[in-house]
Design an enzyme around this catalytic site. Structure first.
Site, PDB file in Angstrom:
ATOM      1  N   LYS A 133       0.798  -1.225   0.000  1.00 29.36           N
ATOM      2  CA  LYS A 133       0.000   0.000   0.000  1.00 29.36           C
ATOM      3  C   LYS A 133       0.829   1.273   0.000  1.00 29.36           C
ATOM      4  O   LYS A 133       1.773   1.414   0.767  1.00 29.36           O
ATOM      5  CB  LYS A 133      -0.920   0.006   1.230  1.00 29.36           C
ATOM      6  CG  LYS A 133      -1.971  -1.099   1.203  1.00 29.36           C
ATOM      7  CD  LYS A 133      -2.900  -0.998   2.403  1.00 29.36           C
ATOM      8  CE  LYS A 133      -4.012  -2.034   2.334  1.00 29.36           C
ATOM      9  NZ  LYS A 133      -4.938  -1.928   3.475  1.00 29.36           N
TER      10      LYS A 133
ATOM     11  N   GLY B 199      10.273  -1.373  12.303  1.00 25.54           N
ATOM     12  CA  GLY B 199       9.691  -0.042  12.466  1.00 25.54           C
ATOM     13  C   GLY B 199      10.712   1.069  12.575  1.00 25.54           C
ATOM     14  O   GLY B 199      10.536   2.147  12.008  1.00 25.54           O
TER      15      GLY B 199
END
Length: 396
Positions: A197, A377
């Site tokens: 995405k 992350g």
């Protein structure tokens, strides 16, 4: 680079609080993958060699500030002793009486592991009192957990403001690799960004187009950019409502002199399944009932030529649905090209992110890249240009 290393801090006879990431996968109460434990070995051994007493601070799972017995660090002791080759003691808390007594009982050459920092609610809130209670146990603080550096927690950020602080060997290697990739890289620089995405990587794309010379977009994200150019992608994964955003990124890239590379040919199939019948078509010729599942050979050839023209590569995300053959072909071929150029000394290659690491291992080239980050992350936020609290706290 603004932060101290283990070589710059006196450790002989001193208790050294070491923040590590040993949040390893477990099966039936045993460690199933010890990679993260093995990565802390150089730091702990160096502290021992310098006469320091390493006391390990770590989190495990997400107990949300409560004591959850299944998330205790105690089961990691055998694997830690095996990796470090020295006795590893355990304290049932990371502050207070149990921790203090365990620190006082340490003999030279031993390591102490404190219980899960996240058993305390103040850890994730970066509570000053909790940080002070942890800091009271030691005389030096070493952060070797880059993968947790994007969190401003008591054990990753708070303690660094109280004790003399330094980066551990893993943190040091990570920061040097990242500086070489985006801080002051050899140019031209190419970034590969893949994944499903666009919406999850807006900050990343926005930062990169201003920092790199070439941006290769792959995976489901590339479909969204094709849609933005008026191309029908059939039943492919695409965020059609992000077309305006994709066009804005293309415009920003043009303004910054960054060349965006999208697929020129694609591998399409009617089913997302192992060995599903597939065909290679021009990127603008996906049938209405088909899905784009990988980049085609002409696209891979173009990516390879771009790699050859560049001196630095930073990679996050696969080019296709790499988990299932034959849709792993583009990612594997591009990764092997990058590895070949790296081995020849022609390319500095830095990669990170869970899917990326898996794809590089699957292609058999993870060890050939200049640096592969397992930080997830933290690696992504660094690529986005964000300040990492755990790193910033070391730069005092």
């Amino acid at each position: 680079m603004g932060w101290k290393t283990l070589d710059e801090i006196e450790m002989r006879g001193r208790v050294v609080l070491v923040r590590v990431d040993i949040n390893v996968p477990m099966e039936n109460g045993q460690v199933s993958d010890a990679t993260r434990i093995e990565k802390i070995v150089p730091t702990v051994r160096d502290i021992l060699a310098k006469g320091g007493k390493p006391v390990l601070l770590a989190h495990f799972g997400r107990p949300k500030g409560k004591v959850v017995p299944e998330m205790s660090l105690a089961p990691l002791l055998p694997e830690l002793e095996k990796a470090l080759g020295v006795p590893v003691r355990f304290a049932e808390d990371c502050i207070g009486g149990p921790a203090k007594r365990a620190v006082q009982a340490m003999a030279a050459g031993e390591v102490l592991l404190l219980e899960n920092t996240r058993f305390h609610e103040g850890e994730e809130k970066n509570d000053a009192q909790l940080a002070a209670s942890m800091a009271a146990l030691g005389e030096v603080y070493v952060n070797d957990a880059f993968s947790a550096a994007h969190r401003a927690h008591a054990s990753t950020e708070g303690i660094a403001h109280i004790l003399p602080a330094a980066a551990g060997r893993l943190m040091q290697a990570e920061l040097k690799a990242l500086e070489a990739a985006l801080g002051s890289p050899q140019r031209p620089v190419v970034a590969v960004v893949g994944g499903a995405k666009v919406s999850t990587k807006l900050d990343l794309l926005g930062n990169l187009v201003a920092r790199v010379d070439h941006l290769v977009i792959g995976g489901g994200m590339a479909n969204t950019f094709l849609v933005a150019q008026g191309i029908d992608v059939g039943r492919s994964l695409a965020e059609r409502d992000m077309a305006d955003t994709a066009r804005a990124i293309i415009a920003r890239a043009a303004d910054k002199g960054c060349a965006i590379h999208l697929p020129v040919d694609v591998v399409v199939a009617r089913a997302f399944a192992e060995g599903a019948p597939s065909e290679v078509l021009p990127a603008n010729a996906c049938p209405a009932d088909a899905m784009i599942l990988d980049a085609g050979p002409k696209t891979v050839a173009e990516i390879s030529r771009t790699f050859e023209a560049c001196r630095t590569l930073i990679w996050n995300g696969p080019l296709g649905a790499f988990e299932i053959a034959p849709f792993d072909a583009a990612t594997t071929a591009a990764a092997q090209k990058a590895a070949e150029l790296t081995r020849a000394g022609k390319l500095v290659s830095v990669a990170g992110g869970g899917d990326t690491v898996s794809a590089l291992h699957k292609a058999g080239v993870a060890d050939d890249f200049s640096y592969v980050s397992t930080a997830g992350g933290a690696f992504l936020e660094w690529m986005e240009g964000k300040e990492l609290p755990g790193v910033a706290a070391l730069m005092r």
